[in-house]
Scaffold this motif. Structure first.
Motif, PDB file in Angstrom:
ATOM      1  N   ASP A   6       1.908  -3.934  -5.815  1.00 30.78           N
ATOM      2  CA  ASP A   6       3.301  -4.251  -5.100  1.00 30.78           C
ATOM      3  C   ASP A   6       3.978  -3.269  -5.131  1.00 30.78           C
ATOM      4  N   VAL A   7       4.095  -2.415  -6.103  1.00 31.62           N
ATOM      5  CA  VAL A   7       4.985  -0.997  -6.261  1.00 31.62           C
ATOM      6  C   VAL A   7       4.482  -0.137  -5.364  1.00 31.62           C
ATOM      7  N   ARG A   8       3.060  -0.009  -4.918  1.00 27.08           N
ATOM      8  CA  ARG A   8       2.735   1.135  -3.827  1.00 27.08           C
ATOM      9  C   ARG A   8       3.528   0.480  -2.572  1.00 27.08           C
ATOM     10  N   LEU A   9       3.132  -0.762  -2.323  1.00 27.24           N
ATOM     11  CA  LEU A   9       3.561  -1.311  -0.964  1.00 27.24           C
ATOM     12  C   LEU A   9       5.108  -1.141  -0.639  1.00 27.24           C
ATOM     13  N   ALA A  10       5.857  -1.417  -1.908  1.00 30.21           N
ATOM     14  CA  ALA A  10       7.352  -1.117  -1.804  1.00 30.21           C
ATOM     15  C   ALA A  10       7.709   0.243  -1.549  1.00 30.21           C
TER      16      ALA A  10
END
Length: 70
Positions: free
Chosen positions: A29-33
């Motif tokens: 999720d952090v990478r996608l954000a």
């Protein structure tokens, strides 16, 4: 006694697996954000409501043309 050790081991392994999956999902999720994707190209992947519903009855669709040809 052996069955209790087996049950405890299975529960511990399940808990560790759940924790690893949770951490991996949070990392994902952090990478996608962090990624900023652009808008889709105009007209790509978008359909108008009229084409989704199909032709209205009596608007000269294929069935009306075949009946008129008889």
């Amino acid at each position: 006694m052996d069955s209790l050790v087996l049950i405890a081991t299975v529960l511990l392994a399940t808990g560790v697996g759940i924790r690893l999956i949770h951490l991996r999902n949070a990392q994902h999720d952090v990478r996608l954000a962090a990624c900023h994707f652009s808008d889709a190209l105009p007209g790509v992947g978008r359909r108008s409501r009229r084409t989704h519903l199909g032709p209205a009855p009596g608007d000269g669709g294929p069935a009306d043309r075949t009946r008129a040809a008889r």
